[in-house]
Enzyme design. Structure first.
Site, mmCIF file in Angstrom:
data_model
loop_
_atom_site.group_PDB
_atom_site.id
_atom_site.type_symbol
_atom_site.label_atom_id
_atom_site.label_comp_id
_atom_site.label_asym_id
_atom_site.label_seq_id
_atom_site.Cartn_x
_atom_site.Cartn_y
_atom_site.Cartn_z
ATOM 1 N N GLY A 10 7.244 1.580 3.356
ATOM 2 C CA GLY A 10 8.437 1.695 2.503
ATOM 3 C C GLY A 10 8.177 1.463 1.028
ATOM 4 N N SER A 11 6.966 1.795 0.554
ATOM 5 C CA SER A 11 6.672 1.537 -0.866
ATOM 6 C C SER A 11 7.575 2.373 -1.775
ATOM 7 C CB SER A 11 5.197 1.824 -1.172
ATOM 8 O OG SER A 11 4.913 3.190 -0.982
ATOM 9 N N SER A 12 7.936 3.573 -1.363
ATOM 10 C CA SER A 12 8.764 4.447 -2.214
ATOM 11 C C SER A 12 10.152 3.851 -2.412
ATOM 12 C CB SER A 12 8.912 5.830 -1.583
ATOM 13 O OG SER A 12 7.664 6.354 -1.250
ATOM 14 N N SER A 30 1.868 4.414 3.326
ATOM 15 C CA SER A 30 1.328 3.744 4.510
ATOM 16 C C SER A 30 2.415 3.431 5.531
ATOM 17 C CB SER A 30 0.638 2.448 4.078
ATOM 18 O OG SER A 30 1.606 1.599 3.501
ATOM 19 N N GLY A 31 3.632 3.925 5.300
ATOM 20 C CA GLY A 31 4.725 3.679 6.250
ATOM 21 C C GLY A 31 5.398 2.338 6.048
ATOM 22 N N PRO A 56 0.831 -1.210 0.000
ATOM 23 C CA PRO A 56 0.000 0.000 0.000
ATOM 24 C C PRO A 56 0.868 1.265 0.000
ATOM 25 C CG PRO A 56 -0.308 -1.264 2.045
ATOM 26 C CD PRO A 56 0.595 -2.061 1.173
ATOM 27 N N ILE A 57 0.446 2.255 -0.806
ATOM 28 C CA ILE A 57 1.240 3.485 -0.954
ATOM 29 C C ILE A 57 1.010 4.402 0.243
ATOM 30 C CG2 ILE A 57 1.442 5.585 -2.408
ATOM 31 C CD1 ILE A 57 0.748 3.800 -4.794
ATOM 32 N N ASP A 100 15.105 2.998 4.637
ATOM 33 C CA ASP A 100 14.199 2.321 3.703
ATOM 34 C C ASP A 100 14.942 1.747 2.492
ATOM 35 O OD1 ASP A 100 12.282 3.136 5.478
ATOM 36 O OD2 ASP A 100 10.890 3.855 3.962
ATOM 37 N N ALA A 136 10.957 0.689 -2.016
ATOM 38 C CA ALA A 136 10.853 -0.587 -2.731
ATOM 39 C C ALA A 136 10.742 -0.339 -4.233
ATOM 40 C CB ALA A 136 9.650 -1.383 -2.223
HETATM 41 O O1 PMV Z 1 7.157 6.155 6.535
HETATM 42 P P1 PMV Z 1 8.363 5.532 5.949
HETATM 43 O O2 PMV Z 1 8.178 4.097 5.619
HETATM 44 O O3 PMV Z 1 8.895 6.321 4.789
HETATM 45 O O4 PMV Z 1 9.509 5.566 7.082
HETATM 46 C C1 PMV Z 1 10.041 6.797 7.509
HETATM 47 C C2 PMV Z 1 11.017 6.586 8.625
HETATM 48 C C3 PMV Z 1 11.572 7.890 9.207
HETATM 49 O O5 PMV Z 1 12.437 7.515 10.278
HETATM 50 C C4 PMV Z 1 10.479 8.769 9.748
HETATM 51 C C5 PMV Z 1 12.363 8.689 8.183
HETATM 52 C C6 PMV Z 1 13.668 8.029 7.760
HETATM 53 O O6 PMV Z 1 14.172 8.427 6.707
HETATM 54 O O7 PMV Z 1 14.202 7.160 8.473
#
Ligand code: PMV
Length: 298
Positions: A92-94, A89-90, A86-87, A137, A96
């Protein structure tokens, strides 16, 4: 040539890791697939639409093509993206998609890049798009597995069921990282101590993860979530979800930048099953394989 890279969850340490504190991160069994085919022009086809080199609609893919071209100039390429992640959503889709595209380009144009080269390029793309970021990520999307960051120490995760629930609100990493940076500018002496507390939580979790010690991990999830709330990256929807999960016996926290996105939770089997039903959650497996080539047409 077709390649894929995994999603990730941050178990502990998001945000603090941007300021050189520790984080614990694992690749999970959801993947993004990218196919690259030589062509006379640049075309990007994804669930977001079909474009040329377009830094608005496809910023990560476009910068990945740009950065790759600096190493191996190309006339044109058709990139096709399919993703289980899922985009915004935390998960790491970007990163990946960036890593999968770089690997597919590497294969199609025979650039002979190592995984370390791919990670370095993906790291540049992260900074091109976000301006700031820890590199966590792209690292996990490239190498897979589970790690203590920034030490690059591989860690073992025992037999733990990891529940993921998507809030459905989008999480924009760059916005959340900026928000925390601004808070830190106003209150450095306070925020740096919060980062230190998160650092201690992440370090303490390594052993508990290895032992599969749900009791300790539940406390550490709770403490880490309190710190993330203090940093201003939780939302009322997340707070409410975390509270309702706690009533079921699940300890949950944001994973990733926050402001929306996913929460992760742990608990005993019975609580997990109930939470999956009530909150449309899903279980993920830790330690998934990093970037790899795929059979074409998969
Ligand atoms: O939300 P995500 O999956 O892009 O993770 C961000 C993690 C942070 O610690 C907030 C930023 C980073 O670059 O580590």
């Amino acid at each position: 040539m077709k390649a894929s890279a995994p999603a990730k969850i941050i178990l502990f340490g998001e945000h603090a890791v941007v300021y050189k504190r520790h984080a614990v991160v694992t690749a999970i069994n959801l993947r993004c697939y990218a196919e690259a085919k030589k062509s006379s022009k640049i075309k990007i086809i994804s669930p977001l639409g079909t474009t040329g080199l377009d830094f608005e609609v496809h910023p990560y893919v476009s910068y990945a093509i740009k950065r790759f071209s600096e190493i191996k100039p190309i006339n044109g390429v058709e990139i096709r993206i399919e993703s289980e992640i899922p985009i915004a959503s935390g998960l790491g889709s970007s990163a990946a998609v960036t890593v999968a595209v770089l690997k597919a380009l590497d294969g199609e144009f025979e650039a002979g890049l190592s995984d370390e080269d791919i990670f370095e390029l993906a790291r540049k793309v992260e900074l091109d798009v976000q301006g700031i970021g820890s590199g966590t990520d792209p690292f996990i999307a490239t190498f897979g597995g589970a790690w203590l960051i920034p030490d690059r120490k591989p860690i073992k995760i025992g037999n733990i069921k990891l529940l993921v629930i998507n809030t459905g609100e989008s999480s924009i990493t760059a916005e959340m990282v900026k928000k925390v940076a601004e808070l830190r500018e106003r209150h450095p002496e306070v925020i740096d101590r919060i980062f230190d507390a998160i650092d201690a939580i992440a370090l303490k979790s390594v052993d508990a993860l290895k032992r599969g010690d749900i009791t300790t991990l539940s406390e550490l999830f709770f403490l880490n979530q309190c710190m993330l709330k203090a940093l201003g990256v939780s939302t009322s929807k997340i707070d409410e979800l975390v509270d309702r999960l706690a009533e079921l016996g699940i300890s949950a926290k944001i994973t990733g930048a926050g402001g929306g996105g996913c929460v992760i939770g742990i608990g005993d089997d019975e609580s997990i099953e109930k939470a999956m039903k009530d909150f449309d959650g899903f279980l993920v497996e830790a330690g998934a394989e990093g970037v790899r080539f795929e059979e074409e047409g998969v």
